[in-house]
Design a protein around this motif. Structure first.
Motif, PDB file in Angstrom:
ATOM      1  N   LYS A   6      29.021  14.053  38.795  1.00 54.41           N
ATOM      2  CA  LYS A   6      28.355  13.201  38.081  1.00 54.41           C
ATOM      3  C   LYS A   6      28.388  11.545  38.785  1.00 54.41           C
ATOM      4  N   ARG A   7      27.390  11.083  39.374  1.00 52.32           N
ATOM      5  CA  ARG A   7      27.087  10.136  40.093  1.00 52.32           C
ATOM      6  C   ARG A   7      26.434   9.179  39.847  1.00 52.32           C
ATOM      7  N   VAL A   8      26.854   7.817  39.206  1.00 51.27           N
ATOM      8  CA  VAL A   8      25.830   7.121  38.998  1.00 51.27           C
ATOM      9  C   VAL A   8      26.205   5.442  39.853  1.00 51.27           C
ATOM     10  N   ALA A   9      24.527   5.119  40.191  1.00 51.82           N
ATOM     11  CA  ALA A   9      24.133   3.967  40.592  1.00 51.82           C
ATOM     12  C   ALA A   9      23.878   2.993  39.994  1.00 51.82           C
ATOM     13  N   VAL A  10      24.981   1.289  40.546  1.00 53.58           N
ATOM     14  CA  VAL A  10      24.881   0.459  40.170  1.00 53.58           C
ATOM     15  C   VAL A  10      24.584  -0.627  40.933  1.00 53.58           C
ATOM     16  N   ILE A  11      23.280  -1.032  40.213  1.00 52.42           N
ATOM     17  CA  ILE A  11      22.629  -1.923  41.540  1.00 52.42           C
ATOM     18  C   ILE A  11      22.696  -3.373  40.609  1.00 52.42           C
ATOM     19  N   GLY A  12      23.022  -4.245  41.748  1.00 54.66           N
ATOM     20  CA  GLY A  12      23.538  -5.528  41.464  1.00 54.66           C
ATOM     21  C   GLY A  12      25.133  -5.669  41.117  1.00 54.66           C
ATOM     22  N   GLY A  13      25.688  -6.730  41.883  1.00 59.04           N
ATOM     23  CA  GLY A  13      27.567  -6.436  42.187  1.00 59.04           C
ATOM     24  C   GLY A  13      28.301  -8.031  41.406  1.00 59.04           C
ATOM     25  N   GLY A  14      26.919  -7.826  40.656  1.00 63.06           N
ATOM     26  CA  GLY A  14      27.712  -9.471  39.520  1.00 63.06           C
ATOM     27  C   GLY A  14      29.148  -8.965  38.719  1.00 63.06           C
ATOM     28  N   PRO A  15      29.581  -9.707  38.048  1.00 66.61           N
ATOM     29  CA  PRO A  15      30.591  -9.526  37.023  1.00 66.61           C
ATOM     30  C   PRO A  15      29.730  -7.675  36.137  1.00 66.61           C
ATOM     31  N   ALA A  16      28.568  -8.459  35.670  1.00 72.25           N
ATOM     32  CA  ALA A  16      28.468  -6.813  34.734  1.00 72.25           C
ATOM     33  C   ALA A  16      28.087  -6.142  35.806  1.00 72.25           C
ATOM     34  N   GLY A  17      27.447  -5.476  36.574  1.00 76.60           N
ATOM     35  CA  GLY A  17      27.920  -4.533  37.206  1.00 76.60           C
ATOM     36  C   GLY A  17      29.555  -3.978  38.073  1.00 76.60           C
ATOM     37  N   LEU A  18      29.920  -4.848  38.113  1.00 75.88           N
ATOM     38  CA  LEU A  18      31.115  -4.710  38.797  1.00 75.88           C
ATOM     39  C   LEU A  18      31.936  -4.290  37.896  1.00 75.88           C
ATOM     40  N   MET A  19      31.954  -4.534  35.938  1.00 79.73           N
ATOM     41  CA  MET A  19      32.457  -3.761  34.490  1.00 79.73           C
ATOM     42  C   MET A  19      32.060  -2.933  34.931  1.00 79.73           C
ATOM     43  N   ALA A  20      30.597  -2.583  34.998  1.00 80.78           N
ATOM     44  CA  ALA A  20      30.537  -1.159  34.719  1.00 80.78           C
ATOM     45  C   ALA A  20      30.636  -0.246  35.639  1.00 80.78           C
ATOM     46  N   ALA A  21      30.716  -0.546  36.717  1.00 76.96           N
ATOM     47  CA  ALA A  21      31.763   0.439  37.900  1.00 76.96           C
ATOM     48  C   ALA A  21      32.599   0.975  37.581  1.00 76.96           C
TER      49      ALA A  21
END
Length: 441
Positions: A6-21
């Protein structure tokens, strides 16, 4: 079930996005993080310039209460990652923390950069791929005015994922989400099984959080509450004399109230009004009252550690030939910017009557005219309404698309609450993505 395919795209590299990643890559998904800026975590680094306040050591109940009427939505996030969990997470990165005298939690080095470097190294080690200078064009990028060369040309994204023959809609015939990005080299496209939007609110646009996503989501039927300044300063109609003499000076050990319990702390006189931690703690109620009534009167206690009777006794004590300013300095230690505030906000009649002046010292009215512009605010209120989200933070109008962080309709004061909830929402959104992808298998 493994998410390795599975491929997941995270758009936004702030703390919330990085934690999701982080959580998604730990679960085995291939994660690609896209950000419009040259590097990730820019607002995070800005927050750490004065000493990164990671979280707060408050017990769970008062901690949750800081989120006001959105506490019931934030509570599930904090069950996944609370303040203690955030400290454990930092320690696992090799960043030791300590609790300050106010209960706030800081990295031992008091800096954001070492933590961010360690975090990014771990993410890359887990296989997360980063794509900088990739500005998301929205689901219907052809409707946006994007002034970049080559944006209309088909392309291959920087991760090497070839997406030939796709159109500008959000899904192709296979059910994959097709994302379009403007880059310095032209348009890039990327296909993903799920998408995490971590686009931030609308404050500090120069760091990447500009709220440009709002109209795009609204056109997709996503309910979005208007973005408003939070943790912000307020305008006051200072006299020229007061402004020229005291702008930039801190007002320490005071309390402020606005229709509720008083809070003690400090704030700063600015050229346009007031700002600082005490103001930010009350900014939601101050802003809401201004929006309703056009202005608001905040009550200041210039001597919060002195009981009312003690202040009255000091002010009404015979002063002989001394001026009132000298008398207040001698009896109360009231001098400098506090004395200036008293002169600015109390009337001439107050100064003629010691009893009235004593009452003013304990309850000095300060009229706030308006909140400072949203781009000056530390954070924003408003955003994607919770009514438009599932419990796993997936958009009801767009299955497979999740929202985390400050782009959701909640707010919190500074003091570690804001950052903790942002990162916790990222972890919560990642859990929602994992459940969604498993259900699709």
């Amino acid at each position: 079930m493994s998410l390795s395919a599975k491929r997941v795209a995270v758009i936004g590299g702030g703390p919330a996005g990085l934690m999701a990643a982080e959580r998604l890559s730990e679960a085995g998904a291939q994660v690609d993080v896209f950000d419009a800026m040259p590097s990730v975590g820019r607002k995070f680094l800005m927050a750490g310039r004065g000493g990164l306040n990671l979280t707060h050591s408050e017990p769970a109940e008062p901690f949750l209460a800081r989120f006001g009427d959105r506490a019931r939505f934030v509570q599930p996030w904090l069950q996944i990652m609370d303040g203690a969990g955030l400290r454990d997470w930092a320690h696992a990165l090799g960043i030791q923390t300590f609790v300050g005298s106010s209960g706030r939690v800081f990295p031992q080095e008091m800096k954001a950069a070492p933590l961010l470097r360690a975090w990014l190294a771990r993410l890359r080690g887990q296989g997360v791929r980063f794509h900088m200078r990739h500005r998301w064009l929205g689901w219907r990028g052809d409707k946006l005015d994007v002034d970049m060369p080559g944006v209309d040309s088909p392309g291959v994204d920087s991760s090497g994922v070839d997406s030939p023959g796709v159109d500008s809609s959000n899904e192709d015939s296979t059910g994959l989400h097709v994302l379009r990005f403007a880059t310095p080299e032209g348009e890039a496209r990327h296909a993903a099984d799920a998408v995490v939007l971590a686009l931030g609110g609308g404050s500090w646009a120069k760091l990447g959080s500009d709220g440009a996503w709002v109209p795009d989501l609204q056109t997709q039927g996503v309910p979005v509450a208007p973005l408003r300044p939070a943790n912000c300063g307020f305008d006051v109609d200072w006299s020229d004399h007061f402004r020229s003499r005291y702008a930039g000076q801190p007002v320490k050990s005071v309390s402020m109230a606005c229709g509720g319990p008083a809070r003690q702390g400090e704030f700063v006189i600015s050229g346009t009004g007031i700002e600082g931690s005490l103001v930010y703690a009350l900014s939601a109620s101050l802003r809401d009252r201004i929006e309703t009534d056009g202005s608001v009167v905040a009550m200041l206690d210039l001597a919060p550690d002195w009981p009312h009777q003690k202040v009255m006794a000091a002010v009404t004590h015979p002063r002989g030939a001394r001026s009132m300013s000298s008398h207040l300095q001698s009896r109360l230690g009231l001098t400098g910017v506090k004395a200036g505030l008293l002169r600015e906000c109390a009337s001439a009649e107050d100064f003629k009557d010691p009893e009235r002046l004593g009452r003013r010292i304990k309850a000095l009215p300060l009229t706030l005219r308006r909140a400072r512009p949203i781009d000056e605010a530390i954070s924003t209120a408003g955003g994607v309404a919770f009514e438009g989200l599932t419990a796993g933070l997936m958009l009801k109008a767009m299955p497979g698309v999740f929202c985390v962080g400050e782009m959701l309709d909640w707010e919190a004061p500074t003091g570690g609450y804001l950052l903790t909830a942002c990162m916790a929402s990222g972890a919560s959104g990642a859990a929602g993505v994992i459940d969604f992808l498993k259900a699709q298998a």
